[in-house]
Design an enzyme around this catalytic site. Structure first.
Site, PDB file in Angstrom:
ATOM      1  N   ARG A   1      -8.881 -75.274 -42.388  1.00  0.00           N
ATOM      2  CA  ARG A   1     -10.180 -75.673 -43.317  1.00  0.00           C
ATOM      3  C   ARG A   1     -11.200 -74.090 -42.933  1.00  0.00           C
ATOM      4  NH1 ARG A   1      -9.826 -80.714 -41.000  1.00  0.00           N
ATOM      5  NH2 ARG A   1     -10.137 -79.890 -39.065  1.00  0.00           N
TER       6      ARG A   1
ATOM      7  N   GLU B   1      -5.561 -79.866 -24.625  1.00  0.00           N
ATOM      8  CA  GLU B   1      -4.853 -81.084 -23.589  1.00  0.00           C
ATOM      9  C   GLU B   1      -3.606 -81.057 -23.389  1.00  0.00           C
ATOM     10  OE1 GLU B   1      -7.433 -84.833 -23.558  1.00  0.00           O
ATOM     11  OE2 GLU B   1      -7.314 -84.030 -25.923  1.00  0.00           O
TER      12      GLU B   1
END
Lengths: 176, 176
Positions: B59, B96
């Protein structure tokens, strides 16, 4: 100033042996190259009634948004599977080995929106044809499909023309 | 005209349950939204001596190229592993679960180039910090890092500021 074709670097054997990769990053990182690329597209499309620019992930994003901005219209992404968060339409298409899927937001275009579809390079045309069909599935009308590079030896040009699409490329590489 | 924040759609539970996904596609597909987004960035950076815009896949490509075009400088992509054809510098960083790697072309920037680094959204800041370090590895100087959306609850802002980076975001969402 150098021509667009001369600002594109060729990297041999990428992503695999025997492929001459046409690398547009050298064109776009050059201020003159980026300006000439975007201006040439916009000069061609400024009076064609384009209402939205659709760019294909990922290099089509680089071109599509700048062209959309300069034409004063919105930008809509066609993405790989699972990247768009809203309701999507998807299209699965064949690759040399296996399949791939592209998606567009179902509500991305108003019915009848005149679309410029844009990507960096036309090879076999598979992704591009899938993207064009997605645009139509959500109500858009493909005015033309634009590329920086056309590789006519790979027949994408013929394939898209046969389906009735108009295409345009800033330069082509043949006979490698 | 609506404010930028009001043109961003929130999609609940994407990509997984409990996440409020801030979807900038609704902002960018709106001609006024795209124009306001790019113009606001360019207004801020037009007199800052920016010499290149670096956008983070995917993006960040949408924003970076239009801003680069309007500022009259070149655009350089930071990509996921294996996508750039030339010689690259890479940076592996923790997610994560597991790790991810971003790359930049080794020759993408001249030494001392003043860079605007741009991405759509600042969350934990991991990708962005990796990209900033890549820019420096190839000789660039990060003038500022710009985003459409800041999610300060996820602490990316604090993390980048602590490392000495200047950051700027068009809007923020807090307290979800």
């Amino acid at each position: 100033m150098k021509a667009i074709k001369d600002m594109i670097r060729t990297v041999p054997d990428f992503p695999k042996k025997g492929i001459q990769f046409r690398d547009i990053t050298t064109l776009l990182s050059d201020p003159d190259g980026l300006r000439l690329t975007i201006d040439t597209f916009c000069e061609r499309y400024k009076d064609r009634g384009i209402e939205a620019v659709v760019g294909i992930e990922a290099r089509g994003f680089i071109l599509g948004s700048a062209v959309a901005y300069k034409l004063g219209v919105g930008f809509v992404p066609v993405r790989k599977k699972g990247k768009l968060p809203g309701n999507v339409e998807r299209f699965e298409y064949d690759l040399e080995y296996g399949t791939d899927t592209v998606e567009i937001h179902s509500d991305a275009l108003h019915k009848g929106t005149k679309v410029l579809l844009i990507d960096d390079l036309l090879a076999t045309g598979g992704t591009c044809l899938a993207a064009a069909q997605l645009v139509e599935k959500v109500g858009g009308v493909v005015e033309e499909i634009a590329f920086i590079v056309d590789l006519p030896d790979l027949k994408g040009r013929d394939r898209l023309l046969k389906r009735g699409y108009r295409i345009f490329a800033l330069c082509k590489f043949e006979g490698d």
